[in-house]
Design a protein around this motif. Structure first.
Motif, PDB file in Angstrom:
ATOM      1  N   THR A 187       2.460   1.808  -3.318  1.00  0.00           N
ATOM      2  CA  THR A 187       1.494   2.305  -4.308  1.00  0.00           C
ATOM      3  C   THR A 187       1.226   3.788  -4.111  1.00  0.00           C
ATOM      4  OG1 THR A 187       0.463   0.114  -4.366  1.00  0.00           O
ATOM      5  CG2 THR A 187      -0.812   1.955  -5.246  1.00  0.00           C
ATOM      6  N   LEU A 188       1.054   4.213  -2.830  1.00  0.00           N
ATOM      7  CA  LEU A 188       0.803   5.639  -2.553  1.00  0.00           C
ATOM      8  C   LEU A 188       1.989   6.505  -2.983  1.00  0.00           C
ATOM      9  CD1 LEU A 188      -0.940   5.413   0.946  1.00  0.00           C
ATOM     10  CD2 LEU A 188      -2.005   5.826  -1.278  1.00  0.00           C
ATOM     11  N   CYS A 189       3.206   6.037  -2.695  1.00  0.00           N
ATOM     12  CA  CYS A 189       4.394   6.805  -3.104  1.00  0.00           C
ATOM     13  C   CYS A 189       4.458   6.933  -4.625  1.00  0.00           C
ATOM     14  CB  CYS A 189       5.659   6.129  -2.574  1.00  0.00           C
ATOM     15  SG  CYS A 189       5.835   6.215  -0.770  1.00  0.00           S
ATOM     16  N   VAL A 223       0.838  -1.214   0.000  1.00  0.00           N
ATOM     17  CA  VAL A 223       0.000   0.000   0.000  1.00  0.00           C
ATOM     18  C   VAL A 223       0.865   1.253   0.000  1.00  0.00           C
ATOM     19  CG1 VAL A 223      -1.679   1.309   1.339  1.00  0.00           C
ATOM     20  CG2 VAL A 223      -1.945  -1.163   1.092  1.00  0.00           C
ATOM     21  N   ILE A 224       1.901   1.276   0.861  1.00  0.00           N
ATOM     22  CA  ILE A 224       2.782   2.454   0.917  1.00  0.00           C
ATOM     23  C   ILE A 224       3.504   2.660  -0.408  1.00  0.00           C
ATOM     24  CG2 ILE A 224       4.838   3.405   2.031  1.00  0.00           C
ATOM     25  CD1 ILE A 224       3.947   2.014   4.621  1.00  0.00           C
ATOM     26  N   LEU A 269       1.916   6.876  -6.693  1.00  0.00           N
ATOM     27  CA  LEU A 269       0.875   7.828  -7.116  1.00  0.00           C
ATOM     28  C   LEU A 269       1.288   9.267  -6.823  1.00  0.00           C
ATOM     29  CD1 LEU A 269      -2.337   5.924  -5.957  1.00  0.00           C
ATOM     30  CD2 LEU A 269      -1.487   6.178  -8.286  1.00  0.00           C
ATOM     31  N   LEU A 270       1.946   9.494  -5.644  1.00  0.00           N
ATOM     32  CA  LEU A 270       2.402  10.839  -5.296  1.00  0.00           C
ATOM     33  C   LEU A 270       3.443  11.343  -6.292  1.00  0.00           C
ATOM     34  CD1 LEU A 270       2.347  13.197  -3.308  1.00  0.00           C
ATOM     35  CD2 LEU A 270       4.092  12.014  -1.955  1.00  0.00           C
TER      36      LEU A 270
END
Length: 365
Positions: free
Chosen positions: A246-248, A243-244, A250-251
């Motif tokens: 993926t978020l990074c 999850v982390i 996307l950021l």
């Protein structure tokens, strides 16, 4: 009378049996695909068999819907093997001279289409004999692979599978843990499908190398599999990391898109400003137009001079052209020339010009 005819018929049949005999017994042959099969057909001839020898091999396909066909023929001392397209170039007599008593044939590079019943017919009138034999073409096991179905973690349930890519049924499976001296752990075998080993509540004793052997009536194949039973993985940590990550990603993607949009807007703004500035700048004036405008302005100024100032004004050169810097001095379009004294004009840098006097009727005085 009928009794005599019956006895004569039996004697004639016995003579026929004694005259031509095929010594080979009927049988069944199983061979693997790609191999060569030998179909025997040896015979004996009696002295009373005087007619030319005729040998014929006939194939009856396994499919009853297909007709029988000749595959090879010996007649009048010649061999003919052009009757079957499927067997063309793959069938031949074993003996170079079949009339010596050997009508056996060989079929090479066996295919599944070669399955059927083969009949050997030998004629040397009055003798006639024939024998039938069954040929089965099987496929060896090949392309066998072993793999784990499920997660091989401590405490979990999984299966060890063994699959053969091809092979004629029935297939027989045999499992073994290598080396041979190592004890095979307690597992569950499926009676319906012995190619599967079911492992329940796995422990480290199930780790090792497993061998699966596949057999049928014509061949054998084997595969090896290394099984490692490991401790359970940190599923929660794995999910959190995913999850982390993926978020990074996307950021970073959003930041990249923002920078690209900002740069695009700046380039667009610079192009618009540059275009506006180029439209506001007037084209440069030529020296000829500058001189003419200057002379015209002098005439307008001189028209307001008094006669007393003309003499000093005429001493200057008439053809002096102002510089470009002078032409750039902004002038108001609504400016109206006024009368200025000659002394003031001299201080201002004006050039005096002599204008001849005229009478009222326009003639020069």
């Amino acid at each position: 009378m009928k009794l005599l005819l019956g006895v004569a018929l039996l004697c004639w049949t016995a003579d026929m049996a004694r005259s031509m005999t095929i010594t080979t017994t009927e049988g069944m042959f199983e061979k693997a695909k790609g191999e060569t099969v030998h179909l025997p057909c040896k015979f004996t001839i009696a002295p009373e068999d005087q007619e030319p020898l005729h040998i014929e091999w006939i194939k009856s396909p396994a499919d009853n819907q297909k007709a029988d066909q000749e595959i090879i023929l010996y007649s009048g001392g010649n061999i003919y093997d052009i009757y079957s397209e499927d067997l063309k170039g793959r069938v031949y007599f074993t003996s170079s001279d079949p009339k010596l008593g050997d009508a056996s044939i060989n079929i090479t590079n066996l295919q599944l289409s070669d399955v059927g019943t083969y009949q050997c017919k030998v004629k040397k009138l009055p003798g006639v004999a024939n024998k039938k034999m069954q040929l089965s073409v099987l496929v060896k096991p090949s392309g066998t692979r072993c793999y784990i179905d499920g997660s091989s973690e401590i405490g979990s349930d999984f299966k060890i599978r063994c699959e053969s890519g091809e092979g004629s049924l029935p297939l027989y499976y045999e499992w073994q843990k290598l080396p041979n001296t190592e004890k095979f752990p307690a597992v569950s075998f499926s009676d319906l499908n012995p190619s599967i080993i079911s492992v329940r509540n796995a422990t480290t004793e199930y780790s090792g190398t497993y061998s699966c052997t596949v057999k049928n009536r014509v061949g054998v194949d084997q595969c090896l599999l290394r099984v490692n039973v490991v401790p359970p993985s940190n599923t929660a940590g794995t999910i959190a990391g995913a999850v982390i990550g993926t978020l990074c990603a996307l950021l970073l993607l959003g930041l990249l898109i923002f920078c690209c949009c900002k740069k695009h807007k700046e380039e667009k703004y610079e192009k618009e400003v540059h275009h506006d500035i180029r439209e506001d700048v007037p084209p440069p004036k030529s020296r000829t137009s500058t001189a003419r405008s200057y002379i015209g302005s002098n005439h307008s100024s001189l028209g307001s001079m008094s006669p007393s100032n003309i003499e000093g004004y005429s001493k200057a050169q008439y053809n002096q052209v102002p510089s470009e810097d002078f032409d750039r001095t902004p002038q108001s379009p609504s400016f109206q020339p006024t009368k200025v004294a000659a002394s003031n004009l001299s201080r201002m840098g004006a050039i005096p010009v002599m204008i001849p006097a005229q009478s009222k009727d326009g003639s020069i005085v």
